[in-house]
Structures are given as C-alpha cells and as structure tokens.
Motif scaffolding. Structure first.
Motif, PDB file in Angstrom:
ATOM      1  N   ARG A   2       0.825  -1.207   0.000  1.00  0.00           N
ATOM      2  CA  ARG A   2       0.000   0.000   0.000  1.00  0.00           C
ATOM      3  C   ARG A   2       0.859   1.258   0.000  1.00  0.00           C
ATOM      4  N   ALA A   3       1.966   1.226   0.696  1.00  0.00           N
ATOM      5  CA  ALA A   3       2.859   2.390   0.707  1.00  0.00           C
ATOM      6  C   ALA A   3       3.449   2.631  -0.677  1.00  0.00           C
ATOM      7  N   MET A   4       3.813   1.563  -1.359  1.00  0.00           N
ATOM      8  CA  MET A   4       4.371   1.705  -2.715  1.00  0.00           C
ATOM      9  C   MET A   4       3.338   2.273  -3.677  1.00  0.00           C
ATOM     10  N   VAL A   5       2.113   1.812  -3.585  1.00  0.00           N
ATOM     11  CA  VAL A   5       1.057   2.329  -4.458  1.00  0.00           C
ATOM     12  C   VAL A   5       0.767   3.785  -4.114  1.00  0.00           C
ATOM     13  N   VAL A  14       7.539  14.715  -5.913  1.00  0.00           N
ATOM     14  CA  VAL A  14       7.023  15.066  -4.596  1.00  0.00           C
ATOM     15  C   VAL A  14       7.496  14.021  -3.586  1.00  0.00           C
ATOM     16  N   LEU A  15       8.095  14.484  -2.507  1.00  0.00           N
ATOM     17  CA  LEU A  15       8.533  13.590  -1.440  1.00  0.00           C
ATOM     18  C   LEU A  15       7.393  13.418  -0.446  1.00  0.00           C
ATOM     19  N   VAL A  16       7.177  12.181  -0.029  1.00  0.00           N
ATOM     20  CA  VAL A  16       6.087  11.888   0.901  1.00  0.00           C
ATOM     21  C   VAL A  16       6.687  11.493   2.238  1.00  0.00           C
ATOM     22  N   LYS A  17       6.250  12.166   3.280  1.00  0.00           N
ATOM     23  CA  LYS A  17       6.755  11.891   4.625  1.00  0.00           C
ATOM     24  C   LYS A  17       6.180  10.575   5.150  1.00  0.00           C
ATOM     25  N   THR A  18       6.960   9.921   5.983  1.00  0.00           N
ATOM     26  CA  THR A  18       6.552   8.642   6.560  1.00  0.00           C
ATOM     27  C   THR A  18       5.211   8.764   7.274  1.00  0.00           C
ATOM     28  N   ASP A  19       5.049   9.807   8.080  1.00  0.00           N
ATOM     29  CA  ASP A  19       3.793   9.981   8.816  1.00  0.00           C
ATOM     30  C   ASP A  19       2.607  10.141   7.873  1.00  0.00           C
ATOM     31  N   ASP A  20       2.809  10.835   6.760  1.00  0.00           N
ATOM     32  CA  ASP A  20       1.725  11.007   5.782  1.00  0.00           C
ATOM     33  C   ASP A  20       1.363   9.677   5.123  1.00  0.00           C
ATOM     34  N   LEU A  21       2.397   8.892   4.788  1.00  0.00           N
ATOM     35  CA  LEU A  21       2.147   7.559   4.220  1.00  0.00           C
ATOM     36  C   LEU A  21       1.402   6.680   5.214  1.00  0.00           C
ATOM     37  N   ILE A  27      -1.272   2.513   8.371  1.00  0.00           N
ATOM     38  CA  ILE A  27      -0.173   1.606   8.709  1.00  0.00           C
ATOM     39  C   ILE A  27       0.542   2.167   9.935  1.00  0.00           C
ATOM     40  N   PRO A  28       0.808   1.345  10.963  1.00  0.00           N
ATOM     41  CA  PRO A  28       1.547   1.846  12.117  1.00  0.00           C
ATOM     42  C   PRO A  28       2.898   2.422  11.669  1.00  0.00           C
ATOM     43  N   PRO A  29       3.215   3.658  12.088  1.00  0.00           N
ATOM     44  CA  PRO A  29       4.423   4.330  11.597  1.00  0.00           C
ATOM     45  C   PRO A  29       5.720   3.543  11.775  1.00  0.00           C
ATOM     46  N   GLN A  30       5.929   2.915  12.940  1.00  0.00           N
ATOM     47  CA  GLN A  30       7.188   2.191  13.144  1.00  0.00           C
ATOM     48  C   GLN A  30       7.275   0.973  12.236  1.00  0.00           C
ATOM     49  N   ASP A  34      10.200   0.288   9.151  1.00  0.00           N
ATOM     50  CA  ASP A  34      10.937  -0.960   8.911  1.00  0.00           C
ATOM     51  C   ASP A  34      10.774  -1.430   7.466  1.00  0.00           C
ATOM     52  N   ILE A  35       9.556  -1.353   6.953  1.00  0.00           N
ATOM     53  CA  ILE A  35       9.295  -1.772   5.576  1.00  0.00           C
ATOM     54  C   ILE A  35      10.015  -0.845   4.596  1.00  0.00           C
ATOM     55  N   LEU A  36       9.939   0.451   4.832  1.00  0.00           N
ATOM     56  CA  LEU A  36      10.598   1.411   3.947  1.00  0.00           C
ATOM     57  C   LEU A  36      12.107   1.198   3.929  1.00  0.00           C
TER      58      LEU A  36
END
Length: 146
Positions: A2-5, A14-21, A27-30, A34-36
């Motif tokens: 889902r993050a990749m899509v 455009v850069l997407v911040k982890t919290d926004d993703l 998705i739990p941020p932590q 790890d996935i990123l």
C-alpha cells in the motif's frame, strides 16, 4: 504494498513523509519505517533527509512490479520449504506435486510480474488480471449463494 502504491500515486518529484504515508494507509508508523528500510535497501524507494525530506519511488512506477515489492518484503514467490523445485524430495504418488508448485509459481508470476504499482495506483490492471479477479468474484458469489 500500500505504501508503494501511495508513492506511485504521488506527483512526480514530490517527497512523501513517513507519517503522511502511514496516515493515508492506516499503517503503524514504526512498522512502515521498517518496511521502507527494506524497500530502500532493495532500491525500490529513495529517502531524502531533512525537514523537507521524505520518500519517493527509486524508479518509475511503471517499472516496479508487484512481484518486485513482494520479493523484497516476503522473499521468493510461492516458496516450498526454501528448496528449489528440482530438489524437492517427492517420489511415487507425490511426484506430481512438483508440477503443482511450478503451475502455482507460473500463475502467480503471470499476475504479480505483469502488474505494476502504477497499474494499481491508476486502477488500470492488465486485462488478464481483471479477468482472473472477475472469475474469482463469480466463484465467491456461487459459494456464498449471492
């Protein structure tokens, strides 16, 4: 996935911040961090540090298959005890299982390697993938009597 899509749906550059993703996809941020990290190691995403930093795809979304992402996160597709199919110890009546696993891998590859994150983000799946999905939906309706 889902993050990749979600990254594929972002405007180019455009850069997407982890919290926004994490928030966009629930998705739990932590867990996402790890996935990123794994995706970055496999060069599927790039990260940029700093206040204006974030993540972007490392190459065009049209060049990243669903299989690429799954292999990064989960390892080989349709793994059978982490043994090569030719090395499986099947004999006698179980010998044909090797061909079952080959067929499974071939069918998975026909969907996962031929569908990109761009296809999913745009909602334009390959024709054979849509056909398989529709057939499955029909089978579900039959099983559930709807």
């Amino acid at each position: 996935m889902r993050a990749m899509v979600q990254l594929a749906a972002a405007d180019s550059g455009v850069l997407v911040k982890t919290d926004d993703l994490a928030q966009a996809q629930g998705i739990p941020p932590q867990f996402l961090v790890d996935i990123l990290s794994d995706l970055r190691t496999d060069r599927l995403v790039r990260s940029h540090r700093g206040r204006d930093g974030g993540y972007e795809l490392a190459r065009p979304a049209t060049e990243i298959s669903i299989a690429d992402v799954l292999r990064c996160i989960d390892g080989p597709l349709a793994s059978v005890r982490d043994i090569g199919l030719g090395d499986l110890p099947y004999s006698g009546p179980t010998a044909a299982l090797t061909d079952v696993w080959r067929a499974l891998r071939a069918s998975m590859r026909s969907v996962l390697e031929e569908t990109t994150v761009a296809d999913v983000a745009a909602g334009t799946l390959p024709k054979h993938v849509k056909q398989l999905a529709n057939e499955y939906k029909g089978q579900e309706r039959e099983r559930h009597g709807t």
